[in-house]
Design an enzyme around this catalytic site. Sequence first.
Site, mmCIF file in Angstrom:
data_model
loop_
_atom_site.group_PDB
_atom_site.id
_atom_site.type_symbol
_atom_site.label_atom_id
_atom_site.label_comp_id
_atom_site.label_asym_id
_atom_site.label_seq_id
_atom_site.Cartn_x
_atom_site.Cartn_y
_atom_site.Cartn_z
ATOM 1 N N GLY A 278 17.655 10.316 -44.770
ATOM 2 C CA GLY A 278 16.308 9.737 -44.855
ATOM 3 C C GLY A 278 16.319 8.247 -44.566
ATOM 4 O O GLY A 278 15.516 7.750 -43.753
ATOM 5 N N CYS B 93 24.469 14.684 -46.910
ATOM 6 C CA CYS B 93 24.434 15.747 -45.898
ATOM 7 C C CYS B 93 25.647 15.673 -44.969
ATOM 8 O O CYS B 93 26.334 16.667 -44.756
ATOM 9 C CB CYS B 93 23.131 15.649 -45.099
ATOM 10 S SG CYS B 93 23.089 16.778 -43.710
ATOM 11 N N CYS C 206 25.790 19.287 -46.334
ATOM 12 C CA CYS C 206 25.471 20.292 -45.311
ATOM 13 C C CYS C 206 26.521 20.413 -44.207
ATOM 14 O O CYS C 206 26.913 21.521 -43.847
ATOM 15 C CB CYS C 206 24.138 19.959 -44.638
ATOM 16 S SG CYS C 206 22.930 19.204 -45.708
ATOM 17 N N LYS D 280 30.064 21.479 -45.355
ATOM 18 C CA LYS D 280 29.859 22.830 -45.901
ATOM 19 C C LYS D 280 29.794 23.862 -44.783
ATOM 20 O O LYS D 280 30.471 24.880 -44.814
ATOM 21 C CB LYS D 280 28.572 22.832 -46.750
ATOM 22 C CG LYS D 280 28.188 24.124 -47.415
ATOM 23 C CD LYS D 280 27.357 25.061 -46.581
ATOM 24 C CE LYS D 280 26.115 24.509 -45.975
ATOM 25 N NZ LYS D 280 25.023 24.233 -46.878
ATOM 26 N N TYR E 197 22.032 27.344 -54.584
ATOM 27 C CA TYR E 197 22.557 27.214 -53.226
ATOM 28 C C TYR E 197 24.067 26.910 -53.233
ATOM 29 O O TYR E 197 24.844 27.555 -52.553
ATOM 30 C CB TYR E 197 21.919 26.011 -52.524
ATOM 31 C CG TYR E 197 20.526 26.139 -52.001
ATOM 32 C CD1 TYR E 197 20.294 26.389 -50.653
ATOM 33 C CD2 TYR E 197 19.417 25.925 -52.813
ATOM 34 C CE1 TYR E 197 19.014 26.429 -50.127
ATOM 35 C CE2 TYR E 197 18.126 25.964 -52.291
ATOM 36 C CZ TYR E 197 17.932 26.221 -50.955
ATOM 37 O OH TYR E 197 16.668 26.261 -50.440
ATOM 38 N N ILE E 198 24.434 25.862 -53.966
ATOM 39 C CA ILE E 198 25.803 25.364 -53.836
ATOM 40 C C ILE E 198 26.808 26.358 -54.404
ATOM 41 O O ILE E 198 27.832 26.654 -53.789
ATOM 42 C CB ILE E 198 25.931 23.972 -54.506
ATOM 43 C CG1 ILE E 198 25.034 22.974 -53.762
ATOM 44 C CG2 ILE E 198 27.383 23.497 -54.526
ATOM 45 C CD1 ILE E 198 25.046 21.554 -54.298
ATOM 46 N N GLU F 144 27.021 29.384 -51.994
ATOM 47 C CA GLU F 144 27.675 29.068 -50.714
ATOM 48 C C GLU F 144 29.178 28.861 -50.913
ATOM 49 O O GLU F 144 29.999 29.365 -50.139
ATOM 50 C CB GLU F 144 27.040 27.813 -50.098
ATOM 51 C CG GLU F 144 25.627 28.080 -49.603
ATOM 52 C CD GLU F 144 24.938 26.884 -48.971
ATOM 53 O OE1 GLU F 144 23.941 27.097 -48.268
ATOM 54 O OE2 GLU F 144 25.383 25.740 -49.183
ATOM 55 N N GLY G 275 22.985 22.018 -60.231
ATOM 56 C CA GLY G 275 21.861 21.192 -59.819
ATOM 57 C C GLY G 275 22.316 19.778 -59.497
ATOM 58 O O GLY G 275 23.493 19.441 -59.639
ATOM 59 N N THR H 210 17.729 18.015 -46.736
ATOM 60 C CA THR H 210 17.878 16.964 -45.724
ATOM 61 C C THR H 210 16.657 16.851 -44.800
ATOM 62 O O THR H 210 16.125 15.751 -44.616
ATOM 63 C CB THR H 210 19.158 17.241 -44.892
ATOM 64 O OG1 THR H 210 20.257 17.179 -45.781
ATOM 65 C CG2 THR H 210 19.323 16.264 -43.748
ATOM 66 N N ALA I 197 17.612 27.971 -45.599
ATOM 67 C CA ALA I 197 18.682 28.967 -45.471
ATOM 68 C C ALA I 197 19.713 28.741 -46.554
ATOM 69 O O ALA I 197 19.961 27.606 -46.960
ATOM 70 C CB ALA I 197 19.351 28.846 -44.101
ATOM 71 N N HIS J 297 14.971 42.777 -27.022
ATOM 72 C CA HIS J 297 15.861 43.898 -27.294
ATOM 73 C C HIS J 297 17.185 43.752 -26.550
ATOM 74 O O HIS J 297 17.183 43.303 -25.410
ATOM 75 C CB HIS J 297 15.161 45.196 -26.856
ATOM 76 C CG HIS J 297 15.916 46.417 -27.215
ATOM 77 N ND1 HIS J 297 16.067 46.838 -28.517
ATOM 78 C CD2 HIS J 297 16.587 47.303 -26.431
ATOM 79 C CE1 HIS J 297 16.800 47.936 -28.523
ATOM 80 N NE2 HIS J 297 17.124 48.245 -27.278
ATOM 81 N N GLU K 155 14.261 41.718 -33.658
ATOM 82 C CA GLU K 155 13.125 42.491 -33.146
ATOM 83 C C GLU K 155 12.444 43.298 -34.255
ATOM 84 O O GLU K 155 11.268 43.640 -34.161
ATOM 85 C CB GLU K 155 13.529 43.393 -31.983
ATOM 86 C CG GLU K 155 14.467 44.520 -32.341
ATOM 87 C CD GLU K 155 14.918 45.299 -31.098
ATOM 88 O OE1 GLU K 155 14.063 45.900 -30.441
ATOM 89 O OE2 GLU K 155 16.128 45.310 -30.801
#
Length: 462
Positions: free
Chosen positions: A16, A43, A48, A51, A180-181, A184, A265, A314, A344, A439, A444
């Site tokens: 940022g 990040c 990120c 990671k 998340y952490i 992952e 956290g 981020t 994600a 396809h 799809e």
Amino acid sequence: MAGYDYDLFVIGGGSGGVRAARVAASLGKRVAIAEEYRYGGTCVIRGCVPKKLYVYASQFPEHFTDAAGYGWTVPEASFDWSTLVANKDKEIARLEAIYKRNVEGAGGETFHSRAVLVDRHAVYLTAEDRTVTADQILIATGGRPAPHPALSGHEYCIFSNEAFDLKQLPKAIMIEGGGYIAVEFANIFHGLGVETTLVYRGQEILSRFDTDLRRSLHETMEKKGIRILCHAVSEWVRKNPDGRLDVLLSGGQTLTVDQVMLAIGRIPNTENMGLEGVGVELGKTGAIVVDQYSRTNIDNIWAIGDVTHRVQLTPVAIYEAMCFIETAFKGNPTAPDHDTIATAVFSQPEIGTVGLSEDEAVKRFPDIEVYRASFRPMRHTLSGRDEKMLMKLVVNGASRKVLGAHILGPDAGEMAQLLGIPLKAGLTKDDFDRTMAVHPTAAEELVTMYKPTYRVKNGERV
Ligand code: NDP
């Protein structure tokens, strides 16, 4: 303005802060930025980017196994942790240099120093032992892993920061947390051959995500060999003479592992920065309180990113930086829109998601249609891997608007990015239906689920 050294001083050289400094400088503003650690911030340096590199590293054993079904014979593979760490270091050093160079290339000045607010227009640079002044000040100091002082033996535990640079790969690890952490890293360590146990206090991992995805991911992770213990927390951690750690869990079970990682956290970096002295308002968690334009209660001091505790992602910090530039320097007050953010989780399989989960949608709307497909992705046919992909659209039955899209499976993160556009645009299920499929792809399914799998009317599944 001319009376100040700078038009803008940015504290914090993460995603940022660097974006704001670079863009303001490119507008011809006199800009400086201070970073006490490394340009790139969480990040790039310990989030990120490394990671994702470790995620890639951890996926190779499955690729080697899957290759057999496609006719390949792969000799026995071996893994060298120190090579991965060294190559990761090289890559983040490259990115760090780019971040710094981008600001300087745009005409901004970079400092390698801690910066402390002295008054609303003055910042003391500790490494330089001098004070500089600025018309506008932007705080973008991010956050750090939340400590766990209540846990006896917490001093033996590591956080994600340390996990990237361990001297050696542990044989066994326990990870506490279900966000998340934790998820992952559980997949990363498991993929690299570490015996991994995830300990989560709640009923099901990833509490903020769609229940279907959470359950399916949990099952798949367990099938791979990751031990997941829900409804559990650690009571204490003790170090054995051999250096290994014993952990007592709330259920009475004891684990013996080489590392305990806490991922419970993240908290904002707002201490010892002079904020209180200048009167910048902080919230309960210590985060800087800002208005919709990222302005603090002191009208020339602004804050963006994780230090404000809005959404800790981020791209959100970068977006807030761009809105700050519009507001502060372009005379175009712009409030960042935090609604419908695609995200994600780089678990294995991945989660990609945007919009409302089924449970959230049901709470808000009386008539919900759920379109759900669970299937074996084509890449797992010849490989024989017993792993299903899950796709789910949550639709408002009355308006036909697609409220949520949730995917578990290969490349789900990439799909979430693209699904972010139609959901942000407020497109309807009919728009999805009249979109031609690509396809053969897994994606799809998103445009070929014509009939709802079920409806939820006034909270009742029908
Ligand atoms: P999260 O907020 O995602 O998860 C924290 C987890 O810790 C939750 O499962 C929470 O449980 C649990 N927890 C909280 N306090 C305690 C406690 N005292 N004892 C035991 N468990 C506890 O945080 P993370 O640390 O995983 O990540 C921080 C943020 O970083 C994320 O929210 C995300 O915004 C960002 N991030 C994003 C990534 C991405 O985009 N892929 C990757 C990594 C991080 P409960 O659910 O019950 O509250």
